[in-house]
Design a protein around this motif. Structure first.
Motif, mmCIF file in Angstrom:
data_model
loop_
_atom_site.group_PDB
_atom_site.id
_atom_site.type_symbol
_atom_site.label_atom_id
_atom_site.label_comp_id
_atom_site.label_asym_id
_atom_site.label_seq_id
_atom_site.Cartn_x
_atom_site.Cartn_y
_atom_site.Cartn_z
ATOM 1 N N LYS A 43 0.785 -1.142 -0.090
ATOM 2 C CA LYS A 43 0.007 -0.012 -0.079
ATOM 3 C C LYS A 43 0.945 1.395 0.128
ATOM 4 C CE LYS A 43 -3.561 2.563 2.681
ATOM 5 N NZ LYS A 43 -4.165 2.566 4.178
ATOM 6 N N ALA A 44 1.860 1.233 0.949
ATOM 7 C CA ALA A 44 2.561 2.616 1.241
ATOM 8 C C ALA A 44 3.609 2.778 0.104
ATOM 9 C CB ALA A 44 3.365 2.525 2.444
ATOM 10 N N TYR A 45 4.251 1.664 -0.438
ATOM 11 C CA TYR A 45 5.417 1.838 -1.242
ATOM 12 C C TYR A 45 5.353 1.410 -2.606
ATOM 13 C CZ TYR A 45 7.493 2.942 3.214
ATOM 14 O OH TYR A 45 7.901 3.526 4.422
ATOM 15 N N ASN A 46 3.989 1.327 -3.053
ATOM 16 C CA ASN A 46 3.864 0.838 -4.675
ATOM 17 C C ASN A 46 4.215 2.172 -5.549
ATOM 18 O OD1 ASN A 46 1.291 2.351 -5.792
ATOM 19 N ND2 ASN A 46 0.542 1.331 -3.943
ATOM 20 N N LEU A 47 4.710 2.275 -6.629
ATOM 21 C CA LEU A 47 5.416 3.384 -7.397
ATOM 22 C C LEU A 47 4.135 4.272 -7.877
ATOM 23 C CD1 LEU A 47 7.361 1.515 -10.103
ATOM 24 C CD2 LEU A 47 8.225 2.985 -8.362
ATOM 25 N N LYS A 48 2.830 3.860 -7.805
ATOM 26 C CA LYS A 48 1.807 4.718 -8.077
ATOM 27 C C LYS A 48 1.661 5.748 -6.882
ATOM 28 C CE LYS A 48 -2.461 4.972 -10.641
ATOM 29 N NZ LYS A 48 -2.392 4.175 -11.684
ATOM 30 N N GLN A 49 1.616 4.986 -5.633
ATOM 31 C CA GLN A 49 1.527 5.716 -4.585
ATOM 32 C C GLN A 49 2.558 6.968 -4.213
ATOM 33 O OE1 GLN A 49 -0.911 5.983 -2.066
ATOM 34 N NE2 GLN A 49 0.153 7.646 -0.878
ATOM 35 N N LEU A 50 4.046 6.523 -4.333
ATOM 36 C CA LEU A 50 5.266 7.347 -4.263
ATOM 37 C C LEU A 50 5.140 8.334 -5.229
ATOM 38 C CD1 LEU A 50 7.812 4.630 -3.564
ATOM 39 C CD2 LEU A 50 6.710 6.194 -2.015
ATOM 40 N N GLU A 51 4.651 8.100 -6.503
ATOM 41 C CA GLU A 51 4.586 9.262 -7.558
ATOM 42 C C GLU A 51 3.644 10.233 -6.949
ATOM 43 O OE1 GLU A 51 4.360 9.279 -12.411
ATOM 44 O OE2 GLU A 51 3.321 7.609 -11.354
ATOM 45 N N SER A 52 2.440 9.712 -6.661
ATOM 46 C CA SER A 52 1.258 10.648 -6.251
ATOM 47 C C SER A 52 1.736 11.716 -4.941
ATOM 48 C CB SER A 52 -0.131 9.941 -5.676
ATOM 49 O OG SER A 52 -0.672 10.824 -5.134
ATOM 50 N N GLU A 53 2.545 10.983 -3.977
ATOM 51 C CA GLU A 53 3.219 11.664 -2.982
ATOM 52 C C GLU A 53 4.391 12.556 -3.491
ATOM 53 O OE1 GLU A 53 4.421 9.258 0.264
ATOM 54 O OE2 GLU A 53 2.506 7.801 0.078
ATOM 55 N N MET A 54 4.895 12.229 -4.463
ATOM 56 C CA MET A 54 6.084 13.148 -4.807
ATOM 57 C C MET A 54 5.500 14.344 -5.504
ATOM 58 S SD MET A 54 9.559 12.082 -7.250
ATOM 59 C CE MET A 54 10.145 11.067 -5.951
ATOM 60 N N ALA A 55 4.256 14.232 -6.217
ATOM 61 C CA ALA A 55 3.645 15.091 -7.095
ATOM 62 C C ALA A 55 2.879 16.212 -6.253
ATOM 63 C CB ALA A 55 2.756 14.522 -8.042
ATOM 64 N N ASN A 56 2.917 16.053 -4.996
ATOM 65 C CA ASN A 56 2.153 16.868 -4.214
ATOM 66 C C ASN A 56 3.200 18.056 -3.836
ATOM 67 O OD1 ASN A 56 1.192 18.116 -1.567
ATOM 68 N ND2 ASN A 56 0.241 16.345 -0.984
ATOM 69 N N GLU A 57 2.902 19.147 -4.170
ATOM 70 C CA GLU A 57 3.669 20.537 -3.903
ATOM 71 C C GLU A 57 3.809 20.498 -2.501
ATOM 72 O OE1 GLU A 57 1.467 24.380 -4.519
ATOM 73 O OE2 GLU A 57 -0.262 23.359 -4.564
ATOM 74 N N PHE A 58 3.206 20.017 -1.543
ATOM 75 C CA PHE A 58 3.707 20.084 0.073
ATOM 76 C C PHE A 58 4.483 19.110 0.432
ATOM 77 C CE2 PHE A 58 -0.324 22.911 -0.852
ATOM 78 C CZ PHE A 58 0.369 24.197 -0.818
ATOM 79 N N SER A 59 4.927 18.316 -0.380
ATOM 80 C CA SER A 59 5.620 17.075 0.053
ATOM 81 C C SER A 59 6.849 17.068 -0.587
ATOM 82 C CB SER A 59 4.738 15.683 -0.079
ATOM 83 O OG SER A 59 3.877 15.607 0.705
ATOM 84 N N SER A 60 8.152 16.680 -0.006
ATOM 85 C CA SER A 60 9.194 16.427 -0.603
ATOM 86 C C SER A 60 10.117 15.390 -0.133
ATOM 87 C CB SER A 60 10.277 17.692 -0.534
ATOM 88 O OG SER A 60 9.646 18.632 -1.183
ATOM 89 N N PHE A 61 10.825 14.723 -1.156
ATOM 90 C CA PHE A 61 11.519 13.517 -0.745
ATOM 91 C C PHE A 61 13.089 14.031 -0.895
ATOM 92 C CE2 PHE A 61 7.422 11.246 -1.624
ATOM 93 C CZ PHE A 61 7.715 10.333 -0.847
ATOM 94 N N TYR A 62 13.928 13.519 0.035
ATOM 95 C CA TYR A 62 15.388 13.833 -0.437
ATOM 96 C C TYR A 62 16.192 12.384 0.099
ATOM 97 C CZ TYR A 62 13.872 18.555 0.093
ATOM 98 O OH TYR A 62 13.274 19.723 -0.007
ATOM 99 N N PHE A 63 17.135 12.196 -0.891
ATOM 100 C CA PHE A 63 18.147 11.212 -0.751
ATOM 101 C C PHE A 63 19.437 11.733 0.131
ATOM 102 C CE2 PHE A 63 16.890 9.095 -4.424
ATOM 103 C CZ PHE A 63 16.042 7.942 -3.986
ATOM 104 N N VAL A 64 19.974 11.031 1.022
ATOM 105 C CA VAL A 64 21.168 11.270 1.662
ATOM 106 C C VAL A 64 22.361 10.412 1.053
ATOM 107 C CG1 VAL A 64 21.097 9.959 3.898
ATOM 108 C CG2 VAL A 64 22.550 11.948 3.633
ATOM 109 N N TYR A 65 23.284 10.762 0.628
ATOM 110 C CA TYR A 65 24.278 9.912 0.131
ATOM 111 C C TYR A 65 25.543 10.084 1.117
ATOM 112 C CZ TYR A 65 21.699 10.647 -4.391
ATOM 113 O OH TYR A 65 20.687 10.263 -5.128
#
Length: 172
Positions: A43-65
């Motif tokens: 439910k939480a980590y399917n590509l469609k769900q993550l894509e929807s969350e990423m498209a929300n202007e008030f949400s952001s994801f960041y990677f740390v390297y």
């Protein structure tokens, strides 16, 4: 130690999905049934769900390297993207996960500081997060970082209702 911080884009979706599943399983698999873990991950980590969350202007994801390897990630929310109604002056850390091989390298603290810096730059007055009540290491870490318990809410792992403690830090 060479640490980098980068905002995720649509091109990162597959990597985001992989690291999300890996870190969530590593953190919580031993304390939950395989059925509930599978249901949550699907439910939480399917590509469609993550894509929807990423498209929300008030949400952001960041990677740390860490030394050019993807070591973890952060998801933040503001405004109506927050998982609880906390007001416009609040900034939510919804997810902060570090891959097992990169634990104890200061990356959690680094991501937390990045979050605080972003919240301050947006003139937010408080930063908050939910942490599973049985995740004693995370609770102790957030307490050391100046967070205090301000509430609780339900979190569903499949059909298992669990409790997340809401922890908040007031920003100066």
């Amino acid at each position: 130690m060479e640490t980098e911080f980068k905002k995720c884009t649509e091109e990162d979706l597959k990597t985001l999905q992989e690291i999300s599943i890996e870190t969530f399983k590593d953190t919580f698999e031993a304390q939950n049934s395989p059925e509930n873990m599978r249901a949550y991950l699907e439910k939480a980590y399917n590509l469609k769900q993550l894509e929807s969350e990423m498209a929300n202007e008030f949400s952001s994801f960041y990677f740390v390297y860490y030394n050019n390897e993807t070591a973890g990630y952060l998801k933040i929310n503001t405004e109506e993207a927050q998982s609880e109604e906390m007001g416009k002056d609040a900034f939510e850390i919804e997810r902060i996960y570090i891959r097992t091989k990169f634990l104890r390298k200061g990356l959690g603290k680094y991501l937390l500081q990045q979050s605080i810096d972003m919240a301050s730059a947006q003139n937010k007055r408080k930063i908050w997060l939910g942490v599973w009540e049985n995740n004693e290491n995370a609770i102790a870490f957030y307490e050391r970082m100046g967070f205090v318990q301000t509430g609780a809410h339900s979190f569903y792992m499949g059909d298992d209702e669990q409790t997340d403690i809401i922890m908040t830090k007031v920003l100066s």
